[in-house]
Scaffold this active site. Structure first.
Site, PDB file in Angstrom:
ATOM      1  N   HIS A   1      35.764  -2.360 -20.672  1.00  0.00           N
ATOM      2  CA  HIS A   1      35.695  -1.247 -19.891  1.00  0.00           C
ATOM      3  C   HIS A   1      36.814  -0.301 -19.771  1.00  0.00           C
ATOM      4  O   HIS A   1      36.924   1.189 -19.926  1.00  0.00           O
ATOM      5  CB  HIS A   1      35.490  -1.798 -18.493  1.00  0.00           C
ATOM      6  CG  HIS A   1      34.351  -2.209 -18.086  1.00  0.00           C
ATOM      7  ND1 HIS A   1      33.679  -3.394 -18.635  1.00  0.00           N
ATOM      8  CD2 HIS A   1      33.296  -1.714 -17.271  1.00  0.00           C
ATOM      9  CE1 HIS A   1      32.273  -3.612 -18.013  1.00  0.00           C
ATOM     10  NE2 HIS A   1      32.010  -2.278 -17.230  1.00  0.00           N
TER      11      HIS A   1
ATOM     12  N   GLN B   1      -3.558  -3.372  21.503  1.00  0.00           N
ATOM     13  CA  GLN B   1      -2.605  -4.292  20.528  1.00  0.00           C
ATOM     14  C   GLN B   1      -3.296  -5.480  20.471  1.00  0.00           C
ATOM     15  O   GLN B   1      -3.363  -6.190  19.119  1.00  0.00           O
ATOM     16  CB  GLN B   1      -1.361  -4.218  21.011  1.00  0.00           C
ATOM     17  CG  GLN B   1      -0.412  -4.621  19.972  1.00  0.00           C
ATOM     18  CD  GLN B   1      -0.164  -3.639  18.878  1.00  0.00           C
ATOM     19  OE1 GLN B   1       0.011  -4.196  17.534  1.00  0.00           O
ATOM     20  NE2 GLN B   1      -0.362  -2.333  19.120  1.00  0.00           N
TER      21      GLN B   1
ATOM     22  N   HIS C   1      -6.199  -6.847  17.893  1.00  0.00           N
ATOM     23  CA  HIS C   1      -6.219  -6.781  16.340  1.00  0.00           C
ATOM     24  C   HIS C   1      -6.528  -8.211  15.834  1.00  0.00           C
ATOM     25  O   HIS C   1      -7.330  -8.485  15.165  1.00  0.00           O
ATOM     26  CB  HIS C   1      -4.618  -6.492  16.064  1.00  0.00           C
ATOM     27  CG  HIS C   1      -4.521  -5.008  15.764  1.00  0.00           C
ATOM     28  ND1 HIS C   1      -5.032  -4.435  14.669  1.00  0.00           N
ATOM     29  CD2 HIS C   1      -3.484  -4.216  16.434  1.00  0.00           C
ATOM     30  CE1 HIS C   1      -4.761  -2.991  14.827  1.00  0.00           C
ATOM     31  NE2 HIS C   1      -3.782  -3.126  15.792  1.00  0.00           N
TER      32      HIS C   1
ATOM     33  N   ASP D   1      -1.918   5.003  15.398  1.00  0.00           N
ATOM     34  CA  ASP D   1      -2.761   4.258  14.452  1.00  0.00           C
ATOM     35  C   ASP D   1      -3.481   5.134  13.598  1.00  0.00           C
ATOM     36  O   ASP D   1      -3.773   4.715  12.761  1.00  0.00           O
ATOM     37  CB  ASP D   1      -3.354   3.068  15.239  1.00  0.00           C
ATOM     38  CG  ASP D   1      -2.490   1.607  15.644  1.00  0.00           C
ATOM     39  OD1 ASP D   1      -1.550   1.817  15.075  1.00  0.00           O
ATOM     40  OD2 ASP D   1      -3.172   1.166  16.373  1.00  0.00           O
TER      41      ASP D   1
ATOM     42  N   GLU E   1       7.475  -3.199  16.430  1.00  0.00           N
ATOM     43  CA  GLU E   1       6.659  -2.387  15.494  1.00  0.00           C
ATOM     44  C   GLU E   1       6.512  -1.204  16.556  1.00  0.00           C
ATOM     45  O   GLU E   1       6.627   0.201  15.974  1.00  0.00           O
ATOM     46  CB  GLU E   1       5.511  -3.104  15.172  1.00  0.00           C
ATOM     47  CG  GLU E   1       4.783  -2.162  14.256  1.00  0.00           C
ATOM     48  CD  GLU E   1       3.302  -2.846  13.838  1.00  0.00           C
ATOM     49  OE1 GLU E   1       2.592  -2.369  12.841  1.00  0.00           O
ATOM     50  OE2 GLU E   1       3.025  -3.912  14.732  1.00  0.00           O
ATOM     51  N   HIS E   2       5.939  -1.227  17.512  1.00  0.00           N
ATOM     52  CA  HIS E   2       5.614  -0.039  18.360  1.00  0.00           C
ATOM     53  C   HIS E   2       6.191  -0.158  19.901  1.00  0.00           C
ATOM     54  O   HIS E   2       6.268  -1.136  20.323  1.00  0.00           O
ATOM     55  CB  HIS E   2       4.009   0.025  18.759  1.00  0.00           C
ATOM     56  CG  HIS E   2       3.166  -0.080  17.407  1.00  0.00           C
ATOM     57  ND1 HIS E   2       2.486  -1.107  17.186  1.00  0.00           N
ATOM     58  CD2 HIS E   2       2.883   0.907  16.533  1.00  0.00           C
ATOM     59  CE1 HIS E   2       1.895  -0.948  15.950  1.00  0.00           C
ATOM     60  NE2 HIS E   2       2.009   0.350  15.488  1.00  0.00           N
TER      61      HIS E   2
END
Length: 439
Positions: free
Chosen positions: A428, A267, A270, A369, A335-336
């Site tokens: 209406h 991770q 990145h 991934d 996220e994970h």
């Protein structure tokens, strides 16, 4: 990496600091405002000057000097050439990953299916689900090339039946990643343009003489891409405003420390803004993972990026027990989320907020991934509290179907007129009651 303990008096404040992220990568508002101003100028220029502005910004930011907008387009033959030119093992890997992604997303097709029925009054009611006409896909290509993102965005869109899939991918200095082009070929891109950044988002959102306007833009990008997506939202749909990638690992010490250390590294590599956090009630396991990371780091080709990420935003957190570890994970809404424990199914029902949940030691986040099947485009920056992974339903929309019989109009009209009257909307009420004139 920071070392925290949930028993410390200042833990909550320390966790809040750890979870904080400024989209500009700078502390305070000054950086955000600079990004916002720059993106606003790019969007205005592309909206007003179209292709000319796209060419200008592509020249300035990507170092790609094209003499015409058409020179930025890559045709299907070029993608097929890239695919054919890859080593057989690489072609096979792209094909296998695409097949697994397609298989997973085809199973989503029934989630919001069309239906049609008649109620007790003889009225016809239903729902139509149709794919979007045209979608824009942003595939990052600045700091690194991501063929996986091409697959994870294009394949679900294709499964959903999107009419036209338009890809923008930066080509810094005019250099293309053959693997990305091959992945675009496998994923089913219809049009591909070599532009990136805010100008690419603007071109997709507003359309130019060369680049068609899309209905929705998906795909991750950096701070300028995220800000551009935020500013164009409304006239065009977006999947999300992505932040840096994140992983939270809940561990009980049953998974080999080398696996866990590499999972944190995967991770962190990145970029320096990525976040990797390990939660465990086992202090000895935290110590062992620390020693393993210290031993492995010198061997990593991206060790400087990993070190910067772990130093700035990483953490090892000792918890009272696994239940508290899961609760902290829910607070972070990552996220994970890896449940690196002997019995992940025991913890799974307690997980409320996570983009993707990985069960057990063998379920490395890296498999998600690339090859497991679900899209790796996931909610970041705590948005998993309310947002979901990219999937087939992100590329479809629903329309309600209402057909009213002459006999069935009366009770509906009376109800509608009564409510409209309370809202002061006379037309209406009259419109509804007019349907009673024939009954």
């Amino acid at each position: 990496m920071a070392r925290l303990d949930t028993g410390a008096a200042d833990f909550d404040a320390a966790l809040a600091r750890l979870a904080y992220w400024d989209a500009s990568g700078n502390e305070g508002n000054e950086g955000n405002e600079a990004v916002e101003r720059a993106v606003s100028e790019i969007l205005r220029a592309v909206r007003e000057r179209g292709d000319a502005a796209v060419l200008e910004y592509t020249r300035r930011f990507d170092g790609l000097d094209a003499d015409s907008p058409g020179a930025l387009r890559l045709d299907a033959a070029r993608l097929a050439e890239a695919h054919a030119g890859l080593p057989a093992a690489d072609r096979e890997a792209l094909g296998d990953a695409a097949a697994r992604i397609r298989d997973f997303h085809e199973r989503q097709l029934g989630d919001a299916a069309s239906f049609d029925y008649e109620d007790g009054l003889g009225n016809r009611l239903g729902q139509r689900v149709v794919p979007l006409d045209r979608v824009g896909v942003y595939v990052p290509g600045g700091q690194a090339a991501y063929p996986s993102t091409a697959l994870m965005t294009l394949v679900p869109a294709r499964v959903a039946g999107v009419g036209q899939r338009i890809v923008v991918v930066p080509a810094p200095g005019g250099q293309h990643s053959e693997h990305v082009l091959a992945a675009l070929h496998v994923g089913g891109a219809d049009l591909v343009f070599t532009i990136g950044g805010a100008q690419a988002i603007a071109a997709l959102a507003y359309g130019t003489a060369t680049i068609p306007r899309v209905d929705k833009i998906v795909g991750p990008g950096g701070a300028y891409v995220a800000e551009a997506k935020r500013q164009v939202f409304g006239p065009v749909g977006i999947d999300s405003i992505a932040g840096p990638s994140e992983v939270v690992i809940v561990a009980d010490g049953s998974v080999p420390v080398r696996w866990t250390a590499l999972d944190l590294f995967s991770q962190a590599e990145h970029d320096a803004a990525a976040q990797a956090i390990l939660l465990s009630p086992d202090a000895e396991h935290l110590d062992a993972v620390t020693r393993q990371m210290e031993a492995l780091l010198p061997e990593m080709s991206r060790r400087s990026v990993i070190a910067a990420s772990l130093d700035a935003r990483g953490a090892l957190i000792r918890t009272r027990d696994l239940d508290e570890a899961v609760e902290i994970a829910n607070r972070l809404a990552p996220e994970h989320l890896q449940l690196a424990v002997a019995d992940p199914d025991a913890l799974l029902p307690r997980v409320r907020h996570a983009g993707a949940i990985f069960l057990g030691g063998h379920a490395a986040e890296a498999l998600g991934d690339y090859s497991a099947g679900p899209s790796h485009v996931l909610p970041t920056f705590g948005t998993a509290r309310y947002a979901s992974p990219l999937g087939v339903n992100d590329f479809r929309k629903r329309s309600s179907v209402i057909g009213v019989s002459a006999a069935g109009a009366a009770p509906l009209a009376r109800t509608a007129a009564a409510i409209a009257g309370t809202e002061g909307l006379e037309a209406h009420a009259l419109s509804a009651l007019a349907r009673l004139e024939d009954t």
